[in-house]
Design an enzyme around this catalytic site. Sequence first.
Site, PDB file in Angstrom:
ATOM      1  N   SER A 193       2.577  51.745   5.132  1.00 58.35           N
ATOM      2  CA  SER A 193       1.386  51.084   5.913  1.00 58.35           C
ATOM      3  C   SER A 193       0.500  52.471   6.190  1.00 58.35           C
ATOM      4  O   SER A 193       0.900  53.531   6.145  1.00 58.35           O
ATOM      5  CB  SER A 193       1.817  50.716   7.223  1.00 58.35           C
ATOM      6  N   GLU A 219       6.238  47.713   2.828  1.00 60.42           N
ATOM      7  CA  GLU A 219       5.856  49.060   3.237  1.00 60.42           C
ATOM      8  C   GLU A 219       6.975  49.655   4.306  1.00 60.42           C
ATOM      9  O   GLU A 219       7.515  48.842   4.973  1.00 60.42           O
ATOM     10  CB  GLU A 219       4.536  48.611   4.411  1.00 60.42           C
ATOM     11  N   CYS A 226      -7.982  41.520   6.966  1.00 59.76           N
ATOM     12  CA  CYS A 226      -6.588  42.340   7.008  1.00 59.76           C
ATOM     13  C   CYS A 226      -5.977  42.762   5.691  1.00 59.76           C
ATOM     14  O   CYS A 226      -5.803  41.640   4.728  1.00 59.76           O
ATOM     15  CB  CYS A 226      -5.576  41.738   8.039  1.00 59.76           C
ATOM     16  N   ASP A 227      -5.699  44.008   5.457  1.00 58.29           N
ATOM     17  CA  ASP A 227      -4.707  44.314   4.313  1.00 58.29           C
ATOM     18  C   ASP A 227      -4.963  43.776   3.116  1.00 58.29           C
ATOM     19  O   ASP A 227      -5.983  43.969   2.430  1.00 58.29           O
ATOM     20  CB  ASP A 227      -3.191  43.946   4.743  1.00 58.29           C
ATOM     21  N   LYS A 228      -4.253  42.669   2.434  1.00 61.18           N
ATOM     22  CA  LYS A 228      -4.262  42.584   0.909  1.00 61.18           C
ATOM     23  C   LYS A 228      -5.264  41.269   0.729  1.00 61.18           C
ATOM     24  O   LYS A 228      -5.792  41.135  -0.099  1.00 61.18           O
ATOM     25  CB  LYS A 228      -2.948  41.722   0.739  1.00 61.18           C
TER      26      LYS A 228
END
Length: 555
Positions: free
Chosen positions: A468, A442, A119-121
Amino acid sequence: MKSDAVKTGMQQAPHRSLFNALGMTEEELKKPLVGIVSSYNEIVPGHMNLDKIVEAVKLGVAMAGGTPVVFPAIAVCDGIAMGHIGMKYSLVTRDLIADSTECMAIAHQFDALVMVPNCDKNVPGLLMAAARINVPTVFVSGGPMLAGHVKGHKTSLSSMFEAVGAYAAGKMTEEDVKEYENKTCPTCGSCSGMYTANSMNCLTEVLGMGLQGNGTIPAVYSERIKLAKHAGMQVMEMYRKNIRPRDIMTKEAFMNALTMDMALGCSTNSMLHLPAIAHEAGVELNVDIANEISARTPNLCHLAPAGPTYIEDLNEAGGIYAVMNEISKKGLLHLDCMTVTGKTVGENIKGCVNKNPEVIRPIDNPYSQTGGIAILRGNLAPDSAVVKRSAVAPEMLKHEGPARVFDCEEDAIAAIKGGSIKAGDVVVIRYEGPKGGPGMREMLNPTSAIAGMGLGSTVALITDGRFSGASRGASIGHVSPEAAMGGPIALVEEGDTISIDIDNHQLNLLVSDEELAARKAKWQPREPKVTTGYLARYASLVTSADKGAVLQVRK
């Protein structure tokens, strides 16, 4: 072997005693040590299945002649962190992940690595680490979530946030919201649209650092377990051939990633992460090149939130390689780039056909002739701003309206949900940048509230924070310089007219240069919002969004 530094020779007898304490046999110590970076935890839905992925990777490594050793990486769930102080701790983890992985890998002298993010970062952080450490490395993610189903329609997390906005506008009942709440996120995995996590996992395939399907095979499919086993096997093949991340993540590979970013309509966060990863790989990646690439790259996919299709649909349509094969028909990819397969991009995508032209538009029938992301400049964003053009309503590609100015996200949300934002307004949220936030939150809550209240095609939102991948509409982020640095966004006053022209890459405040200079002369820096802990250290070191918000090394 690099690991000989910790296991071979008389001087390493103390080290071997500690390997004995781990229960390792002499046979295991004679093989290459392969670090498996596990992002497993029990708070992120995209990570709750990573224990199974890691076990499959371990089996693959052992089958191919290596000794697998697992160590952890942290990960934040952006959805759970959204809309409160927790979101300040999202982007900042990217650098913690890269730094801690570097520490573990070099301290223990691993011969190769398999990164297991989702996920994400977490994904860009580990890509940064891979480039920095530069031992043979393969990525295998946990995979995307399946879409939800509510009232006969597929849904994703952005649907959930917008449902809250619709409730505030009186367009949904509490029971309606409850149904969304129970059905929108039906499985483990990274949220099901082309949000940041899936964007970065898909781009990992494009960069050549993940095997085919890494970005699109759903988390709950057994095929994902098979992929993990193959990743474990493949890292040993890379070790034998000495194929390293910097052999793969070249300037040409990043050009491929930017091109596919445009074709897929990825999250605007990719404009933060790709420059940061490139920086670690020794490649300079100026965000301005994005417009040049966008001008020649057709947008072939409208995945949620831009359209009604989801990552599971992209997988069934042939996945990332099918999109790459389609784009290559215009000669837009560097096909001779090396990848983790030991083959070139061209060899990998050969014969990967588009199985569903409704999900992946053919090259001669794109959604648009230009790419999904645009970089804007003007007197409001001298150093650039970013917008996901493919998720903007056509009528908002060019817009002028009065500024509604807020110095934090919370105040903006209160105004939106309180009904004081009207059609035509341009909402400005500032002091939310990398330094000013700190942490560059975000803005999914305000964009979702705007969409949920039926204002998505009439109201724009501009911020020095970020969005986001689930945000849609005229959402313009990464405004640089940020307000905390005295950028022009700090000088905007309530009622000023702001002009947006996305097709011509312009973002301007319709105020005279003389007036702006007078406002600048009166401007005073704000006191830091956070003065202790990691966020304070981060704010003191972080660069601007147009530089990828990387941490500067003081000399």
